[in-house]
Write a protein that holds these residues in place. Structure first.
Motif, mmCIF file in Angstrom:
data_model
loop_
_atom_site.group_PDB
_atom_site.id
_atom_site.type_symbol
_atom_site.label_atom_id
_atom_site.label_comp_id
_atom_site.label_asym_id
_atom_site.label_seq_id
_atom_site.Cartn_x
_atom_site.Cartn_y
_atom_site.Cartn_z
ATOM 1 N N ASP A 9 13.706 -33.761 -8.268
ATOM 2 C CA ASP A 9 13.548 -34.595 -7.066
ATOM 3 C C ASP A 9 12.235 -34.345 -6.336
ATOM 4 O O ASP A 9 11.894 -35.093 -5.417
ATOM 5 C CB ASP A 9 14.711 -34.351 -6.081
ATOM 6 N N GLN A 54 20.750 -40.632 -2.803
ATOM 7 C CA GLN A 54 20.396 -41.160 -4.126
ATOM 8 C C GLN A 54 20.855 -42.606 -4.259
ATOM 9 O O GLN A 54 22.009 -42.924 -3.979
ATOM 10 C CB GLN A 54 21.096 -40.296 -5.182
ATOM 11 N N GLU A 55 19.899 -43.455 -4.664
ATOM 12 C CA GLU A 55 20.235 -44.867 -4.923
ATOM 13 C C GLU A 55 19.698 -45.173 -6.320
ATOM 14 O O GLU A 55 18.481 -45.233 -6.506
ATOM 15 C CB GLU A 55 19.567 -45.745 -3.849
ATOM 16 N N ASP A 57 18.137 -44.416 -9.617
ATOM 17 C CA ASP A 57 17.366 -43.278 -10.124
ATOM 18 C C ASP A 57 16.557 -42.573 -9.062
ATOM 19 O O ASP A 57 15.955 -41.537 -9.310
ATOM 20 C CB ASP A 57 16.354 -43.785 -11.182
ATOM 21 N N SER A 58 16.489 -43.160 -7.905
ATOM 22 C CA SER A 58 15.511 -42.671 -6.934
ATOM 23 C C SER A 58 16.173 -42.302 -5.607
ATOM 24 O O SER A 58 17.216 -42.849 -5.246
ATOM 25 C CB SER A 58 14.471 -43.777 -6.723
ATOM 26 N N ALA A 59 15.531 -41.380 -4.901
ATOM 27 C CA ALA A 59 16.062 -40.975 -3.592
ATOM 28 C C ALA A 59 15.469 -41.877 -2.514
ATOM 29 O O ALA A 59 14.273 -42.144 -2.499
ATOM 30 C CB ALA A 59 15.708 -39.526 -3.327
#
Ligand SMILES: CC(C)(COP(=O)(O)OP(=O)(O)OC[C@H]1O[C@@H](n2cnc3c(N)ncnc32)[C@H](O)[C@@H]1OP(=O)(O)O)[C@@H](O)C(=O)NCCC(=O)NCCS
Length: 155
Positions: A9, A54-55, A57-59
């Motif tokens: 991350d 988290q949404e 693949d991405s934060a």
């Protein structure tokens, strides 16, 4: 979905903090140092916890907080940032609620957020909307005209 941050991350967290636009060079460097301790030692031994919203693949946002040394049941809120494209949708509030819930479970009596009087206005608004009150201020702390504000929420 709010989860503990993991090693992969970091680029996203660094990007979110840079995009926030309100963290100075020293705060960005300190964030990197705190992250390294978190990854190296884990949340408990480092004293820093990172959560991400988290949404896919991405934060969309992250929060960093942890217990303060030499005090019983006091947690500090260190960093909070949400993707500019995802603001005012409740992400920041959810991250703050999750951090507070975890801190309370770990025995926190209060959470403290330090803020500059000239930067972080949205963060201050979020904190105040979530029950934090300015309990102390040190005038000209960061620089002349830029005060340190200490916001506190008691559980
Ligand atoms: C502060 C920040 C994390 C808020 O994230 P967010 O996901 O947009 O916040 P939320 O949607 O959960 O907002 C919850 C409440 O906070 C307050 N709030 C949030 N942003 C605000 C703003 N720009 N102006 C005024 N109030 C604001 C409102 O009361 C809001 O409720 P509402 O939307 O129903 O009016 C985001 O603006 C950000 O990343 N800012 C830059 C970095 C920063 O200032 N961090 C805090 C210092 S550590």
């Amino acid at each position: 979905m709010i989860v503990d941050a993991t090693e992969t991350d970091w680029p996203r967290i660094e990007q979110l903090a840079a995009d926030a636009g309100s963290f100075g060079e020293q705060e960005m460097e300190a964030l990197g140092a705190v992250w390294e301790e978190y990854i190296l030692l884990g949340a408990e031994d480092s004293g820093y916890e990172f959560l991400v919203d988290q949404e896919g693949d991405s934060a969309r946002g992250f929060i960093c907080y942890g217990p303060r040394d030499l005090a019983d049941g006091v947690h500090d809120l260190y960093y909070l940032a949400v993707d500019p494209a995802a603001r005012r949708q409740g992400v920041g509030r959810r991250l703050l609620n999750a951090a507070e819930a975890e801190a309370r479970e770990a025995g926190a009596r209060m959470m403290i957020a330090e803020s500059s009087s000239t930067r972080h206005a949205p963060g201050r608004s979020l904190c105040q909307a979530s029950g934090y009150e300015i309990e102390a201020a040190i005038k000209d702390f960061y620089s002349v005209g830029d005060d340190l504000l200490i916001l506190v929420k008691r559980f």
